[in-house]
Motif scaffolding. Structure first.
Motif, PDB file in Angstrom:
ATOM      1  N   ASP A 174      -3.783  -5.074  -5.788  1.00  0.00           N
ATOM      2  CA  ASP A 174      -2.902  -5.935  -4.995  1.00  0.00           C
ATOM      3  C   ASP A 174      -1.449  -5.488  -5.049  1.00  0.00           C
ATOM      4  OD1 ASP A 174      -2.736  -6.513  -7.680  1.00  0.00           O
ATOM      5  OD2 ASP A 174      -2.505  -8.674  -7.415  1.00  0.00           O
ATOM      6  N   LEU A 175      -1.112  -4.572  -5.957  1.00  0.00           N
ATOM      7  CA  LEU A 175       0.276  -4.135  -6.104  1.00  0.00           C
ATOM      8  C   LEU A 175       0.624  -2.982  -5.181  1.00  0.00           C
ATOM      9  CD1 LEU A 175       2.924  -4.412  -7.813  1.00  0.00           C
ATOM     10  CD2 LEU A 175       1.979  -2.650  -9.312  1.00  0.00           C
ATOM     11  N   ASN A 176      -0.345  -2.143  -4.864  1.00  0.00           N
ATOM     12  CA  ASN A 176      -0.092  -0.913  -4.122  1.00  0.00           C
ATOM     13  C   ASN A 176      -0.054  -1.185  -2.624  1.00  0.00           C
ATOM     14  OD1 ASN A 176       0.186   1.701  -3.269  1.00  0.00           O
ATOM     15  ND2 ASN A 176      -1.668   2.474  -4.230  1.00  0.00           N
ATOM     16  N   ALA A 177       1.123  -1.008  -2.005  1.00  0.00           N
ATOM     17  CA  ALA A 177       1.321  -1.322  -0.585  1.00  0.00           C
ATOM     18  C   ALA A 177       1.251  -0.096   0.309  1.00  0.00           C
ATOM     19  CB  ALA A 177       2.666  -2.019  -0.385  1.00  0.00           C
ATOM     20  N   SER A 178       0.730   1.018  -0.198  1.00  0.00           N
ATOM     21  CA  SER A 178       0.606   2.224   0.615  1.00  0.00           C
ATOM     22  C   SER A 178      -0.649   2.161   1.475  1.00  0.00           C
ATOM     23  CB  SER A 178       0.539   3.455  -0.287  1.00  0.00           C
ATOM     24  OG  SER A 178      -0.688   3.471  -1.008  1.00  0.00           O
ATOM     25  N   ALA A 179      -0.807   3.161   2.369  1.00  0.00           N
ATOM     26  CA  ALA A 179      -2.036   3.248   3.153  1.00  0.00           C
ATOM     27  C   ALA A 179      -3.224   3.472   2.230  1.00  0.00           C
ATOM     28  CB  ALA A 179      -1.921   4.387   4.168  1.00  0.00           C
ATOM     29  N   PHE A 180      -3.043   4.322   1.226  1.00  0.00           N
ATOM     30  CA  PHE A 180      -4.089   4.554   0.224  1.00  0.00           C
ATOM     31  C   PHE A 180      -4.486   3.236  -0.437  1.00  0.00           C
ATOM     32  CE2 PHE A 180      -5.556   5.385  -4.043  1.00  0.00           C
ATOM     33  CZ  PHE A 180      -6.389   6.487  -3.924  1.00  0.00           C
ATOM     34  N   GLY A 181      -3.482   2.471  -0.858  1.00  0.00           N
ATOM     35  CA  GLY A 181      -3.754   1.202  -1.523  1.00  0.00           C
ATOM     36  C   GLY A 181      -4.402   0.184  -0.603  1.00  0.00           C
ATOM     37  N   ALA A 182      -4.026   0.184   0.676  1.00  0.00           N
ATOM     38  CA  ALA A 182      -4.599  -0.765   1.627  1.00  0.00           C
ATOM     39  C   ALA A 182      -6.090  -0.533   1.807  1.00  0.00           C
ATOM     40  CB  ALA A 182      -3.875  -0.659   2.967  1.00  0.00           C
ATOM     41  N   VAL A 183      -6.491   0.735   1.902  1.00  0.00           N
ATOM     42  CA  VAL A 183      -7.917   1.044   2.063  1.00  0.00           C
ATOM     43  C   VAL A 183      -8.688   0.678   0.800  1.00  0.00           C
ATOM     44  CG1 VAL A 183      -9.583   2.912   2.416  1.00  0.00           C
ATOM     45  CG2 VAL A 183      -7.486   2.843   3.764  1.00  0.00           C
ATOM     46  N   ARG A 184      -8.117   0.993  -0.354  1.00  0.00           N
ATOM     47  CA  ARG A 184      -8.785   0.624  -1.603  1.00  0.00           C
ATOM     48  C   ARG A 184      -8.892  -0.886  -1.748  1.00  0.00           C
ATOM     49  NH1 ARG A 184      -8.874   3.795  -5.962  1.00  0.00           N
ATOM     50  NH2 ARG A 184     -10.420   2.228  -6.605  1.00  0.00           N
ATOM     51  N   LEU A 185      -7.868  -1.603  -1.296  1.00  0.00           N
ATOM     52  CA  LEU A 185      -7.866  -3.055  -1.416  1.00  0.00           C
ATOM     53  C   LEU A 185      -9.014  -3.691  -0.631  1.00  0.00           C
ATOM     54  CD1 LEU A 185      -6.355  -5.622  -2.443  1.00  0.00           C
ATOM     55  CD2 LEU A 185      -5.049  -5.548  -0.314  1.00  0.00           C
ATOM     56  N   VAL A 186      -9.297  -3.154   0.546  1.00  0.00           N
ATOM     57  CA  VAL A 186     -10.366  -3.730   1.376  1.00  0.00           C
ATOM     58  C   VAL A 186     -11.731  -3.144   1.036  1.00  0.00           C
ATOM     59  CG1 VAL A 186      -8.770  -4.210   3.255  1.00  0.00           C
ATOM     60  CG2 VAL A 186     -10.001  -2.032   3.224  1.00  0.00           C
ATOM     61  N   GLY A 187     -11.809  -2.353  -0.043  1.00  0.00           N
ATOM     62  CA  GLY A 187     -13.094  -1.857  -0.501  1.00  0.00           C
ATOM     63  C   GLY A 187     -13.455  -0.468  -0.029  1.00  0.00           C
ATOM     64  N   GLY A 188     -12.518   0.259   0.556  1.00  0.00           N
ATOM     65  CA  GLY A 188     -12.799   1.604   1.040  1.00  0.00           C
ATOM     66  C   GLY A 188     -12.951   2.609  -0.079  1.00  0.00           C
ATOM     67  N   ALA A 189     -13.645   3.714   0.212  1.00  0.00           N
ATOM     68  CA  ALA A 189     -13.863   4.769  -0.773  1.00  0.00           C
ATOM     69  C   ALA A 189     -12.598   5.582  -0.977  1.00  0.00           C
ATOM     70  CB  ALA A 189     -15.010   5.674  -0.313  1.00  0.00           C
ATOM     71  N   GLU A 224       0.670 -11.711  -3.773  1.00  0.00           N
ATOM     72  CA  GLU A 224      -0.187 -12.885  -3.868  1.00  0.00           C
ATOM     73  C   GLU A 224      -1.193 -12.927  -2.721  1.00  0.00           C
ATOM     74  OE1 GLU A 224       3.012 -12.793  -4.345  1.00  0.00           O
ATOM     75  OE2 GLU A 224       3.150 -13.393  -6.447  1.00  0.00           O
ATOM     76  N   VAL A 225      -0.715 -12.619  -1.506  1.00  0.00           N
ATOM     77  CA  VAL A 225      -1.615 -12.594  -0.361  1.00  0.00           C
ATOM     78  C   VAL A 225      -2.680 -11.524  -0.529  1.00  0.00           C
ATOM     79  CG1 VAL A 225      -1.746 -12.083   2.118  1.00  0.00           C
ATOM     80  CG2 VAL A 225       0.057 -13.569   1.246  1.00  0.00           C
ATOM     81  N   ALA A 226      -2.269 -10.343  -1.004  1.00  0.00           N
ATOM     82  CA  ALA A 226      -3.232  -9.258  -1.216  1.00  0.00           C
ATOM     83  C   ALA A 226      -4.272  -9.643  -2.258  1.00  0.00           C
ATOM     84  CB  ALA A 226      -2.500  -7.986  -1.631  1.00  0.00           C
ATOM     85  N   GLY A 227      -3.830 -10.300  -3.332  1.00  0.00           N
ATOM     86  CA  GLY A 227      -4.758 -10.678  -4.387  1.00  0.00           C
ATOM     87  C   GLY A 227      -5.723 -11.778  -3.982  1.00  0.00           C
ATOM     88  N   LEU A 228      -5.233 -12.737  -3.194  1.00  0.00           N
ATOM     89  CA  LEU A 228      -6.061 -13.885  -2.822  1.00  0.00           C
ATOM     90  C   LEU A 228      -6.961 -13.609  -1.630  1.00  0.00           C
ATOM     91  CD1 LEU A 228      -3.452 -16.775  -3.250  1.00  0.00           C
ATOM     92  CD2 LEU A 228      -5.383 -16.249  -4.753  1.00  0.00           C
ATOM     93  N   THR A 229      -6.485 -12.843  -0.674  1.00  0.00           N
ATOM     94  CA  THR A 229      -7.221 -12.660   0.578  1.00  0.00           C
ATOM     95  C   THR A 229      -7.732 -11.242   0.798  1.00  0.00           C
ATOM     96  OG1 THR A 229      -5.266 -12.095   1.917  1.00  0.00           O
ATOM     97  CG2 THR A 229      -5.743 -14.428   1.594  1.00  0.00           C
ATOM     98  N   GLY A 230      -7.206 -10.260   0.054  1.00  0.00           N
ATOM     99  CA  GLY A 230      -7.576  -8.876   0.297  1.00  0.00           C
ATOM    100  C   GLY A 230      -6.900  -8.287   1.518  1.00  0.00           C
ATOM    101  N   PHE A 231      -5.873  -8.968   2.035  1.00  0.00           N
ATOM    102  CA  PHE A 231      -5.149  -8.473   3.209  1.00  0.00           C
ATOM    103  C   PHE A 231      -3.905  -7.727   2.751  1.00  0.00           C
ATOM    104  CE2 PHE A 231      -1.953  -9.048   6.608  1.00  0.00           C
ATOM    105  CZ  PHE A 231      -2.639  -8.407   7.648  1.00  0.00           C
TER     106      PHE A 231
END
Length: 444
Positions: A279-294, A385-392
């Motif tokens: 939830d801390l990483n706001a990069s494109a890499f982090g966004a894909v990992r956040l939503v469950g991407g490989a 907080e939004v990233a941690g709670l919603t995965g967005f």
């Protein structure tokens, strides 16, 4: 016979709702209303935020701990610890994770668990801070952060009221509370970008001082080289060389050996294991990992977004562009090149948005989508907080939206228009952007 009933006048809350809705609608339809609201909000948020940082994060019931029970300055604790090790002739210890954690535990308590990933040049300011006890060092750190950031916003905007509004941004409070260095990063990037033509040596110095964060510093030399700004590039490279030699002279070779030896561990801890939290990483890499991407998908997304950001910056710098937009493109694009972008490191978005607004003002006013972007500023306070709670990945979306608004302002047909006008009427191509650039120069 009872009197006929009369309709009751709406209560205070009911009566205010339409007016409140109208006021909110005005914020996305009127530059004047948006500016007035931002100024009034800053008058409340800036003193409140600074008081909160000083009283809650800068003091506490226990020595070296704040009122939340965390180390004074939170992340600043490891800066102080690394600096103290360097002062005592143990400059390689911050790069030995077990030893670094043991040093932090001895200084601040067992809750400290930060790994040191900075290049040895960052030991120079860290050692300067470690000359003092943690509390005065942290207070001086945030005072320097605020002072440099406010000065930078004043130089960029040419107006102190706009600089004051920038200080109210949630990312500013976040950096101060945690003792992070992103306000220094944003300030040096912005100063370099706005002074590059008027004070090339000073701009190069600012870019070179970013050597403590090489993933943020990499874009500026590329643009300087591509645009033939040799004086600025020379000053940048000379500054980096001096910093490296100074760290070698003061702390020896152990920090450099440790730094290069732990690059693989840094990749494993930060990117593969996401030890700091997805939830801390706001990069494109982090966004894909956040939503469950490989991992492979995350790297592909990062390369694509970095290429797009680089393309926007190159277009702004290699073609006639409003000076504020050119600076905004560099400042907004630089963070997006890194696969690791903690939400507090989104701080360059603040000057980028300010420079975008200045360019829009000179061009006739903000566009609706730009006002919406500025109205979304409070969301930066809850990105993690939004990233941690919603995965967005809210932080990533907001940073991309900022760069997209800047890119939309950079007209791809400016060069062709300039050539056409020069060919037919003898008008210099700089006439297209000269007044704006000159105005920006005078304002700064």
């Amino acid at each position: 016979m009872p009197a006929p009933s009369q309709s009751r006048a709406p209560g205070p809350a009911t009566a205010r709702l339409p007016a409140l809705w109208a006021d909110l609608a005005d914020l996305v339809s009127s530059d004047a209303r948006l500016s007035a609201f931002a100024t009034r909000a800053a008058c409340v948020l800036v003193p409140f935020g600074l008081a909160l940082v000083l009283l809650v994060y800068g003091t506490g019931p226990e020595p070296r701990r704040n009122w939340y029970g965390d180390p004074l300055g939170n992340d600043f604790a490891q800066v102080w610890t690394a600096g103290r090790s360097a002062l005592e002739g143990r400059g390689g210890e911050p790069y030995d994770l077990p030893v670094h954690l043991a040093n932090m535990k001895a200084a601040f308590g067992q809750d400290c668990r930060f790994a040191w990933h900075y290049p040895p040049v960052f030991l120079l300011p860290a050692a300067a801070m470690a000359l003092m006890e943690p509390q005065p060092a942290y207070l001086l750190w945030i005072a320097l952060s605020v002072a440099l950031f406010a000065l930078t916003m004043r130089v960029a905007a040419g107006r102190m009221d706009l600089a004051f509004v920038a200080l109210a941004h949630p990312l500013v409070l976040s950096n101060l509370a945690y003792g992070q260095n992103a306000l220094f990063t944003a300030s040096l990037l912005t100063l370099g970008a706005v002074l590059v033509d008027r004070r090339p040596w000073l701009a190069g110095l600012c870019f070179g001082l970013l050597a403590y964060k090489p993933h943020f510093a990499a874009l500026a030399p590329v643009l300087l080289l591509a645009t033939g700004r040799r004086d600025c590039l020379a000053a940048c490279l000379a500054t980096v060389l001096v910093l490296c030699l100074a760290s070698l002279a003061l702390f020896g070779t152990a920090p450099w050996s440790g730094f290069f030896g732990t690059l693989g561990d840094t990749n494993r801890i930060i990117l593969q294991n996401a030890a700091a939290g997805l939830d801390l990483n706001a990069s494109a890499f982090g966004a894909v990992r956040l939503v469950g991407g490989a991992m492979a998908t995350a790297w592909i997304a990062q390369v694509l977004v970095a290429a797009l950001a680089l393309g926007v910056a190159c277009r702004a710098w290699c073609r006639p562009t409003d000076a504020a937009l050119r600076a905004a493109a560099l400042v907004a694009a630089a963070p997006m090149l890194s696969p690791y972008l903690p939400v507090y490191d989104l701080a360059p978005v603040v000057p980028a948005t300010l420079l975008l607004a200045l360019a829009a003002h000179r061009a006739g006013g903000l566009r609706p989508h730009e006002r919406v972007l500025i109205c979304c500023t409070p969301l930066f306070a809850v990105t993690r907080e939004v990233a941690g709670l919603t995965g967005f990945p809210l932080g990533f979306v907001l940073s991309v939206a900022t760069l997209a608004c800047i890119a939309h302002r950079i007209r791809p047909w400016t060069v062709f228009e300039g050539r056409h006008r020069t060919g037919r009427g003898g008008v210099d191509i700089q006439a297209l952007t000269g007044p704006a650039a000159g105005e920006s120069g005078r304002a700064a």
